[in-house]
Design a protein around this motif. Structure first.
Motif, short mmCIF file in Angstrom:
data_model
loop_
_atom_site.label_atom_id
_atom_site.label_comp_id
_atom_site.label_asym_id
_atom_site.label_seq_id
_atom_site.Cartn_x
_atom_site.Cartn_y
_atom_site.Cartn_z
N LEU A 242 34.06 41.06 39.83
CA LEU A 242 35.28 41.76 39.46
C LEU A 242 36.28 41.78 40.62
N TRP A 243 35.78 41.95 41.83
CA TRP A 243 36.67 41.89 42.99
C TRP A 243 37.24 40.48 43.13
N GLY A 244 36.44 39.48 42.81
CA GLY A 244 36.96 38.12 42.80
C GLY A 244 38.05 37.93 41.76
N TYR A 245 37.86 38.46 40.55
CA TYR A 245 38.89 38.37 39.51
C TYR A 245 40.18 39.05 39.96
N ILE A 246 40.02 40.25 40.51
CA ILE A 246 41.18 41.02 40.94
C ILE A 246 41.95 40.29 42.04
N THR A 247 41.23 39.77 43.03
CA THR A 247 41.86 39.03 44.12
C THR A 247 42.55 37.78 43.60
N LEU A 248 41.88 37.05 42.72
CA LEU A 248 42.44 35.84 42.15
C LEU A 248 43.72 36.14 41.38
N ALA A 249 43.73 37.22 40.60
CA ALA A 249 44.93 37.59 39.86
C ALA A 249 46.09 37.91 40.79
N GLU A 250 45.81 38.63 41.87
CA GLU A 250 46.86 38.94 42.84
C GLU A 250 47.45 37.67 43.43
N ARG A 251 46.59 36.73 43.80
CA ARG A 251 47.07 35.48 44.41
C ARG A 251 47.90 34.67 43.40
N LEU A 252 47.43 34.59 42.17
CA LEU A 252 48.16 33.85 41.14
C LEU A 252 49.55 34.45 40.92
#
Length: 359
Positions: A242-252
């Protein structure tokens, strides 16, 4: 303002659509994002069974909750148009290997066509609204053509799948790549896929999954029945992907760097790729009980060995595992035990997120 928002105002006021928000990972994710100040909207089937994490967290009144099936393309389009999301997390799926043998058509319709409906709805929205939309498509570690040869698979490994679940998720990855290259290059929708390893954590009550099976047996005072104790899996706590998803969304959302618009493995370090029996024994270190092996020669095929190479997520996203195997199992079993003995599920969940995010 929740203390989970402190120091990170990115999510404050962001309009976030989560498909599958009533499921195990979806419930954790919607709770976490709500705590960080996002305006969370959901679309999912009703939560399955009792108990279930969505009800335990009492989250229906905290977010914009909608029941709906992603196989209904018109309904998906209506929801996306209504929400006008900044960020979409697509988690809705038929997520179980054994269930995919029982109903392969529903598995493929949900995992492939449902995903296409989400992507197409976001594509259609981009034609009428030029604002940036980050789309995180959640697949699985099982998308690879698994040779069970000890390799940790990288993102460029061949896709495939023996069982209907794995094959449908591999097909979903192919569809994601096609939609991204055909329709989303240089546009307002930026899309990536996330391939997570075996996830455990408090509040998973699904049938035919090892952690819920362990906990149900312990609660009932029964011996734990283990179907395949030697099967090796990349275990990780639910908060890790979930932290990976959240970080990925921020970067995108903040960058049009093409490196983010691709696929990422989110799994534990190799030391935490362990057999099922290690998980069972570690759980019994936190909650007294016993176990026995119950092999089933007639059971459908399941992979005996699976592991991921997580180096790309570390290099590109800066996402690395925070909790090792022992801590992961400890946090998982302590969640169930605390709730079973009268603890408040939302506060226990909130506390574990704080602990995970602590420096």
């Amino acid at each position: 303002m929740s203390d989970l928002q402190a120091g990170n105002d990115f999510w404050a006021g962001k309009r976030v659509l989560i498909t599958g928000h009533t499921g195990f990972k979806g419930s954790w994710l919607s709770f976490w994002l709500d705590e960080m100040g996002a305006d969370v909207f959901g679309m999912a089937l009703a939560p399955e069974g009792q108990p279930n994490l969505f009800d335990q967290l009492g989250h229906e009144s905290e977010i914009d909750h909608m029941l709906g099936d992603i196989r209904d393309s018109d309904l998906v389009a209506q929801r996306v148009t209504q929400v006008q999301p900044d960020i979409v997390f697509h988690l809705a799926a038929q997520p179980l290997v054994l269930a995919s043998y029982e109903d392969p058509m529903q598995t493929w319709q949900t995992n492939v066509m449902g995903s296409l409906h989400v992507m197409q709805a976001c594509r259609a929205l981009s034609k009428t609204c030029s604002k940036t939309c980050a789309l995180v498509m959640v697949t699985t570690d099982k998308v690879y053509e698994n040779q069970e040869d000890g390799r940790a698979y990288k993102e460029d490994a061949s896709l495939g799948g023996y069982d209907p679940y794995s094959a449908s998720k591999a097909a979903m990855e192919i569809a994601i790549s096609s939609w991204r290259r055909s329709f989303m290059q240089d546009g307002p929708v930026r899309m990536a896929s996330a391939r997570a390893g075996n996830v455990i954590g408090g509040g998973d009550w699904a049938e035919n999954r090892i952690t819920p099976d362990i906990v149900r047996a312990l609660i009932a005072g029964q011996e734990i029945s283990v179907r395949n104790p030697g099967a090796v899996r990349p275990w990780q706590h639910v908060l890790e992907p979930l932290w990976g998803y959240i970080t990925l969304a921020e970067r995108l959302w903040t960058s049009d760097d093409a490196r983010y618009q691709s696929s990422f493995n989110l799994g534990p370090d190799m030391a935490d790729v362990r057999p099922v029996q290690d998980l069972v024994k570690a759980a019994l270190g936190h909650w007294s009980g016993t176990w026995h092996e119950t092999p089933d020669a007639a059971a459908p095929h399941e992979a005996g060995l699976l592991s991921l190479d997580n180096s790309r997520a570390a290099e590109v996203l800066g996402v690395t595992p925070r909790w090792g195997f022992d801590q992961t199992v400890g946090k998982t079993i302590s969640w169930y035990h605390a709730v079973q003995t009268g603890g408040d599920a939302p506060e226990i969940t909130r506390t574990q997120i704080r602990e995970f995010m602590a420096p």
